[in-house]
Motif scaffolding. Sequence first.
Motif, PDB file in Angstrom:
ATOM      1  N   TYR A 613       0.818  -1.215   0.000  1.00 35.50           N
ATOM      2  CA  TYR A 613       0.000   0.000   0.000  1.00 35.50           C
ATOM      3  C   TYR A 613       0.862   1.280   0.000  1.00 35.50           C
ATOM      4  CZ  TYR A 613      -3.343   3.592   1.083  1.00 35.50           C
ATOM      5  OH  TYR A 613      -4.075   4.753   1.032  1.00 35.50           O
ATOM      6  N   PRO A 619       1.449   7.771  -2.704  1.00 40.01           N
ATOM      7  CA  PRO A 619       2.786   8.316  -2.397  1.00 40.01           C
ATOM      8  C   PRO A 619       3.017   8.451  -0.890  1.00 40.01           C
ATOM      9  CG  PRO A 619       1.532   9.788  -3.845  1.00 40.01           C
ATOM     10  CD  PRO A 619       0.584   8.733  -3.393  1.00 40.01           C
ATOM     11  N   ILE A 620       4.286   8.425  -0.515  1.00 38.49           N
ATOM     12  CA  ILE A 620       4.647   8.645   0.891  1.00 38.49           C
ATOM     13  C   ILE A 620       4.390  10.117   1.233  1.00 38.49           C
ATOM     14  CG2 ILE A 620       6.622   8.750   2.497  1.00 38.49           C
ATOM     15  CD1 ILE A 620       5.763   5.881   1.933  1.00 38.49           C
ATOM     16  N   LYS A 622       3.889  13.076   4.742  1.00 34.62           N
ATOM     17  CA  LYS A 622       4.475  13.316   6.061  1.00 34.62           C
ATOM     18  C   LYS A 622       3.684  12.624   7.181  1.00 34.62           C
ATOM     19  CE  LYS A 622       6.673  16.936   8.620  1.00 34.62           C
ATOM     20  NZ  LYS A 622       6.751  18.324   8.954  1.00 34.62           N
ATOM     21  N   THR A 623       2.359  12.723   7.114  1.00 36.44           N
ATOM     22  CA  THR A 623       1.544  12.184   8.200  1.00 36.44           C
ATOM     23  C   THR A 623       0.877  10.894   7.737  1.00 36.44           C
ATOM     24  OG1 THR A 623       1.057  14.468   8.674  1.00 36.44           O
ATOM     25  CG2 THR A 623      -0.260  12.850   9.858  1.00 36.44           C
ATOM     26  N   SER A 652      -0.180  -5.146   3.257  1.00 33.62           N
ATOM     27  CA  SER A 652       0.363  -3.896   3.808  1.00 33.62           C
ATOM     28  C   SER A 652       0.908  -4.074   5.223  1.00 33.62           C
ATOM     29  CB  SER A 652      -0.770  -2.859   3.811  1.00 33.62           C
ATOM     30  OG  SER A 652      -0.386  -1.710   4.503  1.00 33.62           O
ATOM     31  N   GLY A 653       1.692  -3.068   5.636  1.00 38.21           N
ATOM     32  CA  GLY A 653       2.139  -3.028   7.029  1.00 38.21           C
ATOM     33  C   GLY A 653       1.110  -2.309   7.893  1.00 38.21           C
ATOM     34  N   GLU A 719       2.914   4.442  16.299  1.00 37.57           N
ATOM     35  CA  GLU A 719       1.672   3.892  15.741  1.00 37.57           C
ATOM     36  C   GLU A 719       1.549   2.481  16.334  1.00 37.57           C
ATOM     37  OE1 GLU A 719       1.829   3.644  11.461  1.00 37.57           O
ATOM     38  OE2 GLU A 719      -0.185   2.784  11.308  1.00 37.57           O
ATOM     39  N   LYS A 721      -0.250  -0.966  16.636  1.00 40.87           N
ATOM     40  CA  LYS A 721      -1.196  -1.798  15.901  1.00 40.87           C
ATOM     41  C   LYS A 721      -1.492  -3.023  16.766  1.00 40.87           C
ATOM     42  CE  LYS A 721       1.706  -0.505  12.172  1.00 40.87           C
ATOM     43  NZ  LYS A 721       2.346  -0.762  10.890  1.00 40.87           N
ATOM     44  N   THR A 726       5.006   0.660  15.356  1.00 41.84           N
ATOM     45  CA  THR A 726       5.864   1.453  14.464  1.00 41.84           C
ATOM     46  C   THR A 726       6.211   2.773  15.133  1.00 41.84           C
ATOM     47  OG1 THR A 726       4.639   0.523  12.606  1.00 41.84           O
ATOM     48  CG2 THR A 726       6.009   2.441  12.133  1.00 41.84           C
ATOM     49  N   HIS A 728       7.520   6.394  14.173  1.00 42.06           N
ATOM     50  CA  HIS A 728       7.696   7.287  13.020  1.00 42.06           C
ATOM     51  C   HIS A 728       8.532   8.493  13.415  1.00 42.06           C
ATOM     52  CE1 HIS A 728       4.711   5.493  10.277  1.00 42.06           C
ATOM     53  NE2 HIS A 728       4.041   5.170  11.373  1.00 42.06           N
ATOM     54  N   ASN A 761      10.773   5.213   9.489  1.00 44.46           N
ATOM     55  CA  ASN A 761      10.148   4.556  10.619  1.00 44.46           C
ATOM     56  C   ASN A 761      10.946   3.344  11.034  1.00 44.46           C
ATOM     57  OD1 ASN A 761       9.384   2.094   9.328  1.00 44.46           O
ATOM     58  ND2 ASN A 761       7.447   2.948   8.644  1.00 44.46           N
ATOM     59  N   ASP A 793       7.397  -1.107  -2.617  1.00 43.70           N
ATOM     60  CA  ASP A 793       8.471  -0.107  -2.650  1.00 43.70           C
ATOM     61  C   ASP A 793       9.470  -0.257  -1.523  1.00 43.70           C
ATOM     62  OD1 ASP A 793       6.528   0.700  -0.658  1.00 43.70           O
ATOM     63  OD2 ASP A 793       7.644   2.586  -0.546  1.00 43.70           O
TER      64      ASP A 793
END
Length: 885
Positions: A613, A619-620, A622-623, A652-653, A719, A721, A726, A728, A761, A793
């Motif tokens: 994802y 696209p990557i 900032k938030t 996805s992660g 973050e 989960k 994670t 960041h 991250n 990616d």
Amino acid sequence: MDSFSEPYIRQGDDISLDAVRADIRALEQQHIDAGIPLSGRVLHVCHYLPVISTLNTRPGVLSPPPTPPTIPADADPAPAPAPASDAPIWTLAPRYGHAAMISGIQSLAATHEQLIIGWTGDILAPTPNERISSDNVPASDRAALDDALAAYQPKESDPDDERKITYVPVWLDDKVAHGHYDGYCKQTLWPLFHYLLWQDVATEYASADSHYPYYEAANAAFARRIAEVYRPGDLVWVHDYHLLLLPRLVRESIPDVVLGLFVHTPFPSSEIFRCLPRRKEILDGMLGANLICFQTYSYSRHFTSTCVRVCGYETTPRGIDVEGHVTSIMHCPVGVDAERVGRDIKRPGIQPKIEALRALYEGKKIIVGRDKLDVVKGVLQKLRAFEKLLQDYPEWRGNVVMIQVTSPALTDSPKLERVVSELVAHINGEYGSLDFIPVHHYHQTLKKDEFYALLSVADLAVITPLRDGMNTTSMEFVIAQQQNGVGVSNADGAAEVEGKHSPLVLSEFMGISKNMDDAMLVNPWNLGDVAAAIHRGLLMSPAEKARRQANLYRVVTTHTSHTWAAVLVKMLLGQVDGQGQARMTPYLPVDDMGREYKRSGEGTGKRLFLFDYDGTLTPIVKTPSMAVPTAATLEALERLSADPKNIVYIISGRDGAFLEQHLGHLKNVGYSAEHGGFVRERGSTEWVNFTENLDMEWLGEVGEIFRYYTERTTGSHIETKKSSITWHYRGSDPEWGQCQDLLENNLAHKRPIEVLVGKKNLEVRPIAVNKGEIVKRILYQNPDAEFIFCAGDDKTDEDMFRALLLFPPGTTEATLPAPLAITLVDGENSPPVKLAIRPEAVFTTAVGHSSKRTLASWHVTAPQEVVDNMLDLVNRADADAKSSL
Ligand SMILES: O=P(O)(O)OC[C@H]1O[C@H](O[C@H]2O[C@H](CO)[C@@H](O)[C@H](O)[C@H]2O)[C@H](O)[C@@H](O)[C@@H]1O
């Protein structure tokens, strides 16, 4: 080698040209044995050619000289022969300046074929002070210049050497040439790189951006010229701040070029560089190189931290990573051609000059300085420090003279000239007398013999720029002191020895200083300190002078321009296997994929679409919460998954909640969350938890470590989960190294976890799950798949690509020995199943640069291309369906 922490050459390293050349031969052999082509040529790209071209032209094409003139101030004037009727169209003469760089390049002709690609410079007319607008030089004359340059050899080159240098001219329109150099280079970049902000330099300053279009245009012209002469296997070295956009431009036309960029100027700290309006364009331009080399370690650190802090790029032990293209960062200072300087200093004309100077200043200590008269050379500060010497150490009054030569700078400053003259007059008025003048200031270009005589006779040299990349005068001084004159050098001052060994006071703000720490290093702003250093230098014992001189002389004669140039070639060869052709990932073959998509539609089997994802479908940003799918992404997923032949998964992660919130309405899409920890099958609303029976005790411990760092790192956040966590740091100072070390060294080996370094991250998940296992599971459930597209990616996506390395490299359907079978190793007691997939129908695709290290077979550069290609597949399928009705 860790390109950030290891200096390429340390001071005191015994570096020999023969040893570097032997390393080059060994590396070249290694590459040839590995089948990597090498042409044996080095292309040096410099702002202008070391040749002045005079067009013996017909009347009527002369134009007034552009202002300001662009011949370097210390250049010898070009001869201007009167045109004779049978004269050749072009007269070529050496252009002096950049002697260290040019002599280094020329020395490489002993081992490699050399091309120097550079701007022609202003075209001179045969009549003195006339120039010819390049816009008025017709194509036939331009072609004649190519021929004249092809035959040209500078007079100092070895006539027996068959490996000559080829000079390749780049033509620039006058407006572009001068907007580029006098404009953007000199008014915008040069001040910035020397820690001057523009309003301090020019009162009529308009914008730091106004000349940028010329800079772009000039760099583009160079890129086109390189593409014309480039041959596979060439090594390309781009020189200096005039051509910072070039590496990227060249890579666009020659993706697998092996290209280094050497920055001869200082590189400022990120806080200064960030002021540049075009900072991103310039950094991205530079990062097109495989290797960027600076004069000193600290410049390379500044550059790296600018990339991280200003552009948010990642650093890895290999270099700076931009979308998978990694640029190594190194440093290696330029030296002088010590052999040649040594020879020149012994020229017969010099000795009488030395004697004349001795007679003139008999009984006085002589301090010398020679600098261009521009603000960063610190001439004013030096004169003030000399005044301070006369104030603080009155014993020197009447006993010491300072001979300060200043050569006119390119960007002449009448104001600076005036202030310097006033200060000289003030010192002389204050401390001079009828028969004694303390400061002798000459504002003129010295002849080489006079200059070397001055260096030889000096009792001390004071070279104290406020900022300088490197400085040849200091090195020439050391050689002059060794070669000319007689000194007294043993401890009790008894014996006469070869050489004078006078000390050198050197600014610590120069590239060269780190290498010359046996000079007396000073902060040029601290006048008292500089005065004290001068005082100590003048009183230094012969033994100490000899010890310092011996060390300096060894550095200057071993770290020469010849070793520098050889080291550059060696460094670039070191990049070849890292970035060479074998490592380039080709662009996704869109037509082949379209054909395979269509072909698989005709069979009974399925098609698999496996998407990461973040960074792949979106696209990557900032938030993390802002990385939501676009309408086009949703449309592509919706339409792909509407075809019953297509099996679409997002792997996805992210956690399930995020995926459900933004994508959950796509009922025909399957999902895997948290790097393979959870799966929600197509058509279902339930999540299967693969981490249920795993030890998750570590979540609390990792959370604690992350909290510790979050409290201390403004802008970072956690973050949390379900079965992974994670940290960041995209919004913060990138000080994550310690956090990663702590996790890896103290926790990871004791707990069943894996620490993943993601895009700004750090993620920790159970070691038992990963995206590759999910891919295998999907494949096992769909053995009839006849088409697979899988895109990602990030490093965690490499597990997916690894799972799809089903065939030995290069296998085609025709060479496949037997139908392929896979098993699952997940304890489900699953028997092997035969797969229908053919090698040609597997499209593993990395999102990022073609030089990114990946197991994927193909690449695209941005998420938008993934989405566009998917839409293209469904559009084509729809069109085919319509046309068959
Ligand atoms: O496996 P993926 O779907 O690629 O998810 C990997 C991680 O992506 C997210 O973080 C990254 O993307 C953010 C949005 O662009 C960006 O702000 C952040 O700096 C990136 O690291 C996500 O937040 C993580 O949970 C995923 O594991």
